[in-house]
Motif scaffolding. Structure first.
Motif, mmCIF file in Angstrom:
data_model
loop_
_atom_site.group_PDB
_atom_site.id
_atom_site.type_symbol
_atom_site.label_atom_id
_atom_site.label_comp_id
_atom_site.label_asym_id
_atom_site.label_seq_id
_atom_site.Cartn_x
_atom_site.Cartn_y
_atom_site.Cartn_z
ATOM 1 N N VAL A 146 0.833 -1.210 0.000
ATOM 2 C CA VAL A 146 0.000 0.000 0.000
ATOM 3 C C VAL A 146 0.861 1.251 0.000
ATOM 4 N N ARG A 147 2.000 1.180 0.635
ATOM 5 C CA ARG A 147 2.869 2.354 0.667
ATOM 6 C C ARG A 147 4.318 1.892 0.522
ATOM 7 N N PRO A 148 4.772 1.750 -0.737
ATOM 8 C CA PRO A 148 6.141 1.251 -0.934
ATOM 9 C C PRO A 148 7.149 2.153 -0.235
ATOM 10 N N GLU A 149 8.163 1.542 0.396
ATOM 11 C CA GLU A 149 9.197 2.312 1.084
ATOM 12 C C GLU A 149 9.981 3.119 0.052
ATOM 13 N N VAL A 150 10.113 4.434 0.333
ATOM 14 C CA VAL A 150 10.880 5.281 -0.572
ATOM 15 C C VAL A 150 12.344 4.833 -0.518
ATOM 16 N N ASN A 151 13.035 4.904 -1.630
ATOM 17 C CA ASN A 151 14.469 4.567 -1.743
ATOM 18 C C ASN A 151 14.763 3.073 -1.623
ATOM 19 N N GLN A 152 13.743 2.258 -1.434
ATOM 20 C CA GLN A 152 14.058 0.830 -1.299
ATOM 21 C C GLN A 152 13.738 0.057 -2.577
ATOM 22 N N GLY A 153 13.295 0.789 -3.608
ATOM 23 C CA GLY A 153 13.004 0.121 -4.873
ATOM 24 C C GLY A 153 11.766 -0.755 -4.766
ATOM 25 N N VAL A 154 11.562 -1.561 -5.793
ATOM 26 C CA VAL A 154 10.383 -2.426 -5.830
ATOM 27 C C VAL A 154 10.597 -3.593 -4.875
ATOM 28 N N HIS A 155 9.544 -3.961 -4.151
ATOM 29 C CA HIS A 155 9.639 -5.118 -3.260
ATOM 30 C C HIS A 155 9.957 -6.359 -4.097
ATOM 31 N N PRO A 156 10.828 -7.254 -3.579
ATOM 32 C CA PRO A 156 11.179 -8.433 -4.390
ATOM 33 C C PRO A 156 9.964 -9.278 -4.780
ATOM 34 N N GLU A 157 8.965 -9.362 -3.875
ATOM 35 C CA GLU A 157 7.774 -10.145 -4.233
ATOM 36 C C GLU A 157 6.884 -9.215 -5.067
ATOM 37 N N ASP A 158 7.336 -9.016 -6.288
ATOM 38 C CA ASP A 158 6.823 -8.017 -7.217
ATOM 39 C C ASP A 158 5.616 -8.612 -7.962
ATOM 40 N N PRO A 159 4.493 -7.890 -8.027
ATOM 41 C CA PRO A 159 3.311 -8.435 -8.714
ATOM 42 C C PRO A 159 3.593 -8.840 -10.161
ATOM 43 N N ARG A 160 4.634 -8.251 -10.758
ATOM 44 C CA ARG A 160 4.929 -8.577 -12.161
ATOM 45 C C ARG A 160 5.535 -9.967 -12.323
ATOM 46 N N ARG A 161 5.894 -10.614 -11.202
ATOM 47 C CA ARG A 161 6.554 -11.924 -11.297
ATOM 48 C C ARG A 161 5.725 -12.915 -12.107
#
Ligand code: ZN
Length: 739
Positions: free
Chosen positions: A95-110
């Motif tokens: 809901v609120r991606p951490e700034v500066n941490q990039g995309v979470h590894p468990e990325d919906p695009r997987r």
């Protein structure tokens, strides 16, 4: 957990399935272009019962049948592979991606990356596909998992918690997720988690119903870390165990025993927990463990967790000691552990917890499994359970790596042969990990060897050959060279060094002193694979250090000889297999011993020429000792080292003194095995001063290296002691002159 009677393991099933070839017109199999031959499982009625396929009557039948069997169709190879994919599973997002941490590894695009790869390969009847393969994947619709299905694995509280998330506001979702172990939450999480688990169930059902021959479920969120009452590690519901329980429940007779093979790079703690005492679900996990430091940290993923109660032996962890595992390591583990056990277990269904985070290019896994490696594992698993294999996505975080890996697995499921392997030589660390598991699991699986001999050794009060050999060495050195035990205070050093330090009686005199730190000599022989017995007449002791001691003695040098045991212990002697696991402890203890010897003997000697010879792993202790004890430099004439291809090469880099490595280069001569990684690393630029003066040997084996370079080393020592007048060596004992 109570196991219902009908699920208890047994050798012979009282019903038998037969394959009947039919034409499947079921609209369930979407995307099918023409009806193809399908298999259906049909249970025989009681009156029609035939013997189990392994019974003697089947053998008799084979022996006595003379008529040629009628031509059969090919029910398996003409059936389709199923595909579960639903775009709605992409809606579980931060809901609120951490700034500066990039995309979470468990990325919906997987999941889309994998789906797109399958579409581009022409395997999916998708509107965007330009040209299709002749036989495409059969689409299996996913559905929402039910509460009852989830609660066969999770607590009701856990179900209520996940379902309630759709009512939470964004603030609570963000805070709630960040308080958990590697979890993010969103309003859509319940929907995605329900579709993901439902997809795993439908993939397995499709196979067991005979609609498809095997299947791949491209689902998320993943499941294998989710525990009974707790989401963790990007996982909400544990998809694979939920699917297995649902199928065992629905297909009581045809899906009794299930193998879950988990090749995700992380240990599937949740799957292990779900079936820990269940004899009918064999869980095999290959994962990086790093002594419990790799996620999910702790001991649960170690090789000693083998199940409990009726499930003892049905939980098999193959924990890699290090990252960096390759195709060859995985294939070896399959050949030596997974396949023998799986064939013995003889499952009705194989479900793969297929994380692709051990794939080449994954930043979390740091391993090197190629698409062909995954294909080979799939291919081997397809020989089980009449080919009934369901592959369910777990982790895997490099979009490119997971796409090409999943494509290779899918093509193999469809019937294409696996590609060529990237590597065929396993890593030493991989081989060690596999041997450790074999020793443990051989207790539970009759098909595995070697069996653990510790009980037999205990009963006969066996002694370690290490101690017997050292006693023999000490006897030889005493009889021939008059060398005897040097007193070592145990308050300062490990008790394991008792009887390991021998010296000539003239060690404090004004004559050159050679101090040797060496690994124990090698025993060469091949044990009987079944009895584990090493026949003494076919076993050889190779000890090339002796020729150095002999030479120094003949030349009138004083000698201190330190044998560094590979297994240090301060505990009472046990009769179990002793691992040489904690290399650092060995090095530290040996370094302490070096300091003790220096302070109490070497420094007090009147010698003007002091040489230190470090052989094998013991050399590292010498380097560490010298780095921390500056004053030794003035007294030391030369350091000689021998490094085989199994040893790491220590550097003499000091953080405080820039000139130290220059001193070390001049004061050292290190022979390094020809196959050592340092040569590969410095193919184009010679290694720096901090390693000392390195010389590449023509050999890899330590004993060969020692024999081959003996003349060279003694030549160096002769030149450096040219101001020393060699004296005749004192005559010792009656056996003087023997070699
Ligand atoms: Zn993983």
């Amino acid at each position: 957990m109570d196991i219902p009677d009908h699920l208890m393991d047994g050798d012979v099933m009282d019903t038998t399935e037969v394959h009947e070839t039919t034409i499947n017109m079921d609209p369930f199999v979407l995307g099918m272009r023409s009806p193809v031959a399908q298999t259906k499982h049909q249970k025989l009625s009681n009156g029609d019962r035939v013997a189990h396929s392994r019974s003697p009557s089947f053998r008799q039948e084979i022996m006595t049948t003379t008529a040629k069997p009628a031509l059969e169709q090919l029910p398996y190879s003409t059936s389709q592979t199923g595909l579960v994919y639903d775009v709605r599973m992409r809606f579980h997002v931060e809901v609120r991606p951490e700034v500066n941490q990039g995309v979470h590894p468990e990325d919906p695009r997987r999941i889309y990356a994998i789906y797109k790869e399958l579409v581009d390969a022409g395997l999916v009847d998708d509107p965007s596909t330009v040209s299709l393969a002749p036989s495409v994947l059969a689409r299996i619709p996913t559905r929402f998992v039910t509460k009852q299905e989830v609660c066969a694995v999770h607590s009701e509280r856990h179900w209520e918690f996940v379902i309630s998330l759709e009512l939470w506001d964004n603030e609570d979702l963000h805070n709630g997720g960040s308080q958990m172990d590697s979890i993010y939450l969103s309003k859509n999480s319940p929907m995605c988690a329900r579709l993901s688990a439902g997809g795993a169930i439908e993939a397995c059902r499709g196979i067991l119903n005979g609609h498809v021959k095997n299947a791949i479920a491209v689902i998320r969120p993943p499941g294998h870390h989710a525990e009974h009452d707790e989401p963790m590690g990007f996982c909400l519901f544990n998809n694979v165990p939920i699917a297995v329980k649902a199928c065992q429940n629905e297909f009581k007779d045809t899906c009794r025993k299930v193998l879950i093979l988990d090749w995700d790079v992380h240990h599937g703690n949740g799957v292990q927990q779900a079936f820990y005492n269940d004899p009918n679900v064999l869980y095999i996990s290959l994962h990086v463990h790093q002594g419990g430091k790799f996620y999910p940290a702790g001991p649960k993923g170690d090789h000693l967790h083998c199940g409990e109660g009726p499930g003892l032996g049905k939980n098999i962890n193959i924990p890699w000691r290090t990252a960096g595992m390759t195709d060859a390591d995985y294939v070896l583990a399959f050949q030596k552990i997974v396949m023998p056990i799986a064939q013995d277990f003889d499952p009705d269904l194989v479900v793969v917890s297929a994380g692709f985070d051990a794939a080449e290019g994954d930043m979390l896994g740091k391993c090197h499994v190629s698409p062909a490696g995954y294909a080979h594992m799939t291919h081997m698993l397809m020989s089980l359970a009449d080919g009934k294999v369901a592959v369910c996505l777990e982790g895997g975080y490099n979009l490119r790596s997971i796409a090409v890996s999943a494509l290779a697995v899918t093509r193999t499921l469809m019937g294409e042969p696996p590609g060529r392997l990237a590597t065929t030589i396993p890593t030493p660390s991989g081989v060690d990990s596999i041997e450790e598991v074999l020793r443990q699991q051989a207790k539970y699986w009759p098909c595995l060897y070697p069996k653990d001999p510790s009980k037999r050794i205990k009963q006969t009060e066996g002694e370690r050959i290490h101690d017997i050999v050292r006693e023999y060495q000490a006897g030889w050195l005493w009889e021939n060279l008059g060398m005897s035990d040097l007193f070592i205070a145990h308050s300062k050093t490990s008790r394991s060094f008792t009887n390991q330090v021998l010296a000539t009686s003239n060690h404090s005199e004004s004559r050159p002193l050679l101090v040797i730190f060496h690994d124990p000599p090698d025993l060469v022989g091949t044990p009987d694979p079944r009895t584990q017995r090493l026949e003494l007449h076919n076993t050889w002791l190779t000890d090339s250090v002796k020729q150095y001691i002999r030479w120094a003695y003949d030349r009138g040098f004083a000698v201190i000889d330190v044998n560094v045991p590979k297994h240090l212990t301060d505990l009472e002697e046990t009769h179990e297999h002793a691992e040489e696991i904690d290399g650092k402890k060995n090095i530290d203890e040996t370094q302490l011993l070096a300091k003790y010897l220096w302070d109490n003997y070497i420094e007090l000697s009147e010698s003007k020429h002091i040489f230190m010879l470090g052989i094998g792993k013991a050399y590292t202790s010498i380097v560490n000792f010298l780095k921390e004890n500056d004053r030794c430099r003035e007294r030391l004439t030369k350091v000689i080292g021998f490094i085989s291809d199994e040893c790491t090469l220590p550097s003499y880099k000091s953080t405080t003194d820039d000139f130290l490595d220059r001193w070390y280069r001049d004061a050292s001569k290190i022979f390094v095995a020809t196959g050592h990684y340092v040569w590969e690393k410095h193919k184009f630029k010679p290694p720096g001063k901090k390693w000392g003066t390195l010389q590449r040997s023509d050999y890899n084996d330590m004993q060969e290296m020692l024999s081959h370079h003996c003349k060279e080393v003694t030549g160096i020592l002769t030149v450096l002691t040219d101001d020393w007048e060699p004296e005749a060596a004192p005559v010792v004992g009656a056996s003087e002159g023997e070699t």
